[in-house]
Design a protein around this motif. Structure first.
Motif, PDB file in Angstrom:
ATOM      1  N   GLY B 245       0.827  -1.209   0.000  1.00 30.57           N
ATOM      2  CA  GLY B 245       0.000   0.000   0.000  1.00 30.57           C
ATOM      3  C   GLY B 245       0.859   1.255   0.000  1.00 30.57           C
ATOM      4  N   LEU B 246       1.910   1.251   0.807  1.00 34.23           N
ATOM      5  CA  LEU B 246       2.828   2.397   0.842  1.00 34.23           C
ATOM      6  C   LEU B 246       3.512   2.570  -0.519  1.00 34.23           C
ATOM      7  CD1 LEU B 246       4.497   1.855   4.335  1.00 34.23           C
ATOM      8  CD2 LEU B 246       3.068   3.800   3.665  1.00 34.23           C
ATOM      9  N   PHE B 247       3.924   1.433  -1.082  1.00 31.37           N
ATOM     10  CA  PHE B 247       4.567   1.437  -2.395  1.00 31.37           C
ATOM     11  C   PHE B 247       3.629   2.067  -3.442  1.00 31.37           C
ATOM     12  CE2 PHE B 247       5.881  -0.516  -6.394  1.00 31.37           C
ATOM     13  CZ  PHE B 247       7.267  -0.477  -6.317  1.00 31.37           C
ATOM     14  N   ALA B 248       2.348   1.674  -3.377  1.00 31.91           N
ATOM     15  CA  ALA B 248       1.356   2.172  -4.341  1.00 31.91           C
ATOM     16  C   ALA B 248       1.171   3.682  -4.196  1.00 31.91           C
ATOM     17  CB  ALA B 248       0.028   1.442  -4.133  1.00 31.91           C
ATOM     18  N   ILE B 249       1.099   4.167  -2.954  1.00 29.63           N
ATOM     19  CA  ILE B 249       0.932   5.599  -2.737  1.00 29.63           C
ATOM     20  C   ILE B 249       2.145   6.358  -3.263  1.00 29.63           C
ATOM     21  CG2 ILE B 249       0.792   7.391  -0.960  1.00 29.63           C
ATOM     22  CD1 ILE B 249      -0.783   5.356   0.741  1.00 29.63           C
ATOM     23  N   MET B 250       3.311   5.749  -3.065  1.00 31.26           N
ATOM     24  CA  MET B 250       4.549   6.410  -3.456  1.00 31.26           C
ATOM     25  C   MET B 250       4.674   6.527  -4.967  1.00 31.26           C
ATOM     26  SD  MET B 250       8.188   5.199  -2.087  1.00 31.26           S
ATOM     27  CE  MET B 250       9.522   5.704  -3.114  1.00 31.26           C
ATOM     28  N   PHE B 251       4.440   5.437  -5.680  1.00 30.50           N
ATOM     29  CA  PHE B 251       4.669   5.423  -7.123  1.00 30.50           C
ATOM     30  C   PHE B 251       3.403   5.717  -7.932  1.00 30.50           C
ATOM     31  CE2 PHE B 251       8.290   3.052  -5.537  1.00 30.50           C
ATOM     32  CZ  PHE B 251       9.315   3.649  -6.255  1.00 30.50           C
ATOM     33  N   GLU B 252       2.267   5.645  -7.343  1.00 26.94           N
ATOM     34  CA  GLU B 252       0.959   5.909  -7.979  1.00 26.94           C
ATOM     35  C   GLU B 252       0.688   5.001  -9.170  1.00 26.94           C
ATOM     36  OE1 GLU B 252       1.805  10.205  -8.445  1.00 26.94           O
ATOM     37  OE2 GLU B 252      -0.037  10.509  -7.311  1.00 26.94           O
ATOM     38  N   ILE B 253       1.464   3.942  -9.303  1.00 26.29           N
ATOM     39  CA  ILE B 253       1.197   2.977 -10.380  1.00 26.29           C
ATOM     40  C   ILE B 253       1.751   1.607  -9.983  1.00 26.29           C
ATOM     41  CG2 ILE B 253       3.342   3.559 -11.609  1.00 26.29           C
ATOM     42  CD1 ILE B 253       1.746   2.946 -14.222  1.00 26.29           C
TER      43      ILE B 253
END
Lengths: 252, 432
Positions: B245-253
């Motif tokens: 989830g953190l990864f997704a927020i960070m990269f937005e993709i």
């Protein structure tokens, strides 16, 4: 109605074509110290594995305090207050002595699989683990890793782990195997202490230990019990002498 | 008897002393962005935070539970996709949920699939478990190609965190700048680390160790090893999903790659190189490997090869990882014997560097010849201009390498002797 602690009725075990246990009947009343003896390969350890649920029986019935337990997995049998030790030391090797004992207490203290309590702050649990440590005389090895203990100490920890959960029926598989004289005397003393008021069933090769501890003895030969009696009668039993003790005479 | 005038330390001092390591870590991560201020380093540090959580969740399986998984990215990736859809949901006006708490959506997604796949895979331990995890990894990777609504097919799923944060945010940030994301990651990573650490102190955590050491004995003290593994696996899925989830927020993709075998392998390497035997091992591994992935890949096309070689060497010569090496020196350090090791280490540094220069030269020249349009064009190698097509370049590089090998063998024997000496002294003093 009161039941015997353990009742085996016509128990059989086959491994493929090998018929290892051939119809064992055994009644062990509450509080008895019972020894199972017999020559190598007679099936003593197999019998223990059947009672403790490690293996399933092929035929017959095993009752613990009157309740059938055959077919249950080991952890369910253990929760019914039957506990066992192993012939080959079977510990949590990468944990300390204290941790081993505390883990052995967790289920009995009702912690189950909880992940919202800290074991450090459970007072009753830690106190009992400390008492247990004292009981098996390993206080000075409290923080030693189990794998680094001497053989005799490992055996003592094995016994401690076995009695930890407050089981009232205890199976000890050759508790003094591989021990020196002094170690054996010490182990016998320990076994007496920790199995007070409990039902004890032990497999043992050392006849001194057997005749010292046991109230009654069963002789297992080729998967059958040929005699169950008090030690003096077993000593005088002709069939036992022929089948088992006789080999000792030859050697002497 | 002499009374020592030692004052009872106050409660505040006791607290500081007891949690000094945690407090120090908190201060360091809060101050880091003031030292490394560039956008790329802040972005890299954010990624390190994410990977720390992912690697710690992996070690809940491998180090603490004895479960070797080849498919842990499944829970990381699924957590990430759930988070992306949740953020898109906010952007579409389907619901409202603060961006700061979005990683929880990922965690719950990871937990849900940890429960589903964990129930299947924890039935068995050991090799069977490893193979099932591999199978589930492939299954989910294949599904990602089929269910394009959820996984977005080739292009993946993308989102815009800023519009979602403008819609709903607890602290009123819009999380546009990378530094906002850094602090979001740091807070979550710190929380997750504390929770995973505390988990090791619970009945479940202790029994996970017990089942790792001896499942049969665990059964004879009343525990079902499968249930222990299952609970541990599910919780590990939660933290992997949180990291996703953190990864997704960070990269937005996110694309299907993020839940595939490469990501699963990468977390295994991080955890193992950091060390699975000590709690902080995976933290070291995640930080180091993320740094290497980012910086080495900028230096050399062959970085994957170096990465692989490093893993092989760790498995062969330091199976307890970097944290294991650190802990090995703890006793000599405490007893003042470390100084007996340092001369041997000092001598070993130079041969090691020679060996590395030789090996890297050979690898880089090989890469240059096979990938360059004009192989005969000079290349820079350790600040020297080298022509890779010239035989002499290879002879010299080979000679340096061979000299390095012999020098290493000679100097490492010295290190071995120094260790023998230290261990003997420790035994004499009754400390080992």
């Amino acid at each position: 109605m009161s039941h015997d602690a353990l009742t085996l009725t016509n128990v059989h075990k086959r491994f493929g074509p090998a018929h290892i246990i051939r119809g064992v009947d055994l009644n062990i009343p509450e509080g008895e110290r019972h020894a199972i003896i017999g020559p190598n390969g007679a099936g003593k350890s197999t019998l223990f594995n059947l009672i403790s649920g490690r293996f399933d029986i092929s035929d017959g019935e095993i009752r613990l305090h009157g309740e059938a337990i055959n077919g249950l997995p080991p952890h369910l049998i253990n929760r019914k207050k039957l506990s066992r030790s192993f012939q080959i030391t079977n510990l949590f090797q990468r944990m300390t002595v204290f941790e081993n004992l505390r883990c052995a207490l967790l289920w009995a203290h009702g912690y189950g699989y909880s992940f919202w309590k800290m074991v450090e702050s459970q007072k009753a649990l830690n106190e009992e683990a400390e008492q247990l440590l004292e009981k098996i005389h390993l206080q000075d090895k409290r923080n030693t890793m189990a794998s680094l203990l001497s053989y005799a100490d490992q055996r003592a920890l094995e016994i401690g782990t076995t009695i930890a959960g407050g089981a009232n029926v205890i199976l000890l598989d050759e508790p003094t195997a591989g021990m020196s004289h002094t170690e054996t005397d010490y182990a016998v003393q320990l076994i007496r202490e920790v199995t007070e008021d409990k039902t004890l069933i032990m497999v043992e090769h050392d006849m001194g230990v057997v005749f010292d501890i046991a109230d009654r003895i069963s002789v297992l030969v080729y998967g059958e019990i040929i005699a169950t009696d008090v030690p003096e009668k077993i000593r005088g039993n002709a069939r036992v002498q022929e089948a088992y003790l006789g080999t000792g005479e030859d050697a002497a | 008897m002499q009374q020592t005038a030692k004052s009872q330390p106050g409660a505040a001092v006791g607290f500081l002393r007891r949690y000094s390591l945690w407090i120090a870590a908190a201060v360091v991560v809060l101050v880091l962005p003031y030292i490394f201020t560039s956008g790329s380093s802040i972005s890299m540090m954010s990624q390190m935070g994410v990977m720390v959580v992912f690697a710690l969740s992996y070690n809940m399986l491998l180090g603490q539970g004895g479960m070797l998984s080849f498919g842990h990215a499944v829970y990381f990736g699924l957590g990430g996709f759930f988070t992306l859809h949740a953020i898109n949901g906010v952007n579409n006006g389907a619901w409202s949920f603060p961006l700061e708490l979005m990683p929880l959506v990922g965690g719950l997604g990871g937990l849900a699939f940890g429960i589903i796949f964990g129930w299947i895979s924890t039935k068995r331990a050991g090799v069977t478990f490893a193979l099932i995890s591999l199978g589930i990894g492939e299954l989910v990777a294949a599904s990602a190609q089929m269910f394009t609504d959820f996984f977005g097919g080739e292009g993946g799923i993308s989102t815009n965190r800023v519009t979602a944060a403008n819609e709903a945010s607890i602290f009123g940030f819009n999380y546009g700048p990378q530094i906002d994301i850094y602090y979001l990651v740091v807070v979550w990573a710190f929380l997750a680390t504390i929770l995973i650490y505390l988990l090791t102190k619970t009945p479940l955590g202790r029994m996970a160790n017990a089942v790792r050491d001896n499942p049969e004995r665990a059964q004879f003290v009343g525990y079902n090893p499968r249930m222990v593994r299952f609970a541990q696996f599910s919780l590990s899925g939660f933290f992997a999903g949180l990291a996703g989830g953190l990864f997704a927020i960070m990269f937005e993709i996110l694309t299907a790659e993020n839940l595939g075998a490469i990501q699963s392998g990468s977390v295994l390497l991080m955890t193992y190189i950091g060390g699975i035997g000590i709690f902080f091992g995976p933290i070291i591994g995640a930080i180091l490997i993320t740094w290497l992935q980012t910086s080495l890949s900028a230096f050399s096309e062959a970085w994957v090869l170096y990465f692989g070689l490093m893993f092989v060497f760790m498995v062969m010569y330091a199976p307890f990882g970097i944290s294991g090496i650190i802990m090995q020196h703890y006793l000599p350090y405490k007893t003042g014997l470390l100084k007996r090791l340092l001369p041997a280490y000092g001598i070993a540094v130079i041969p090691t560097l020679i060996l590395l220069v030789g090996a890297v030269s050979i690898v880089e020249m090989g890469y240059h010849i096979s990938t360059s349009y004009l192989p005969s064009r000079p290349m820079d190698l350790f600040w020297v201009s080298v022509v890779a097509t010239n035989a002499w370049s290879w002879i010299i590089a080979g000679a340096i390498f061979v000299a390095g090998v012999f020098a290493c063998r000679w100097s490492y024997r010295k290190v071995g002797r120094a260790w023998d000496d230290v261990n003997e002294t420790l035994v004499e003093r009754g400390l080992a």
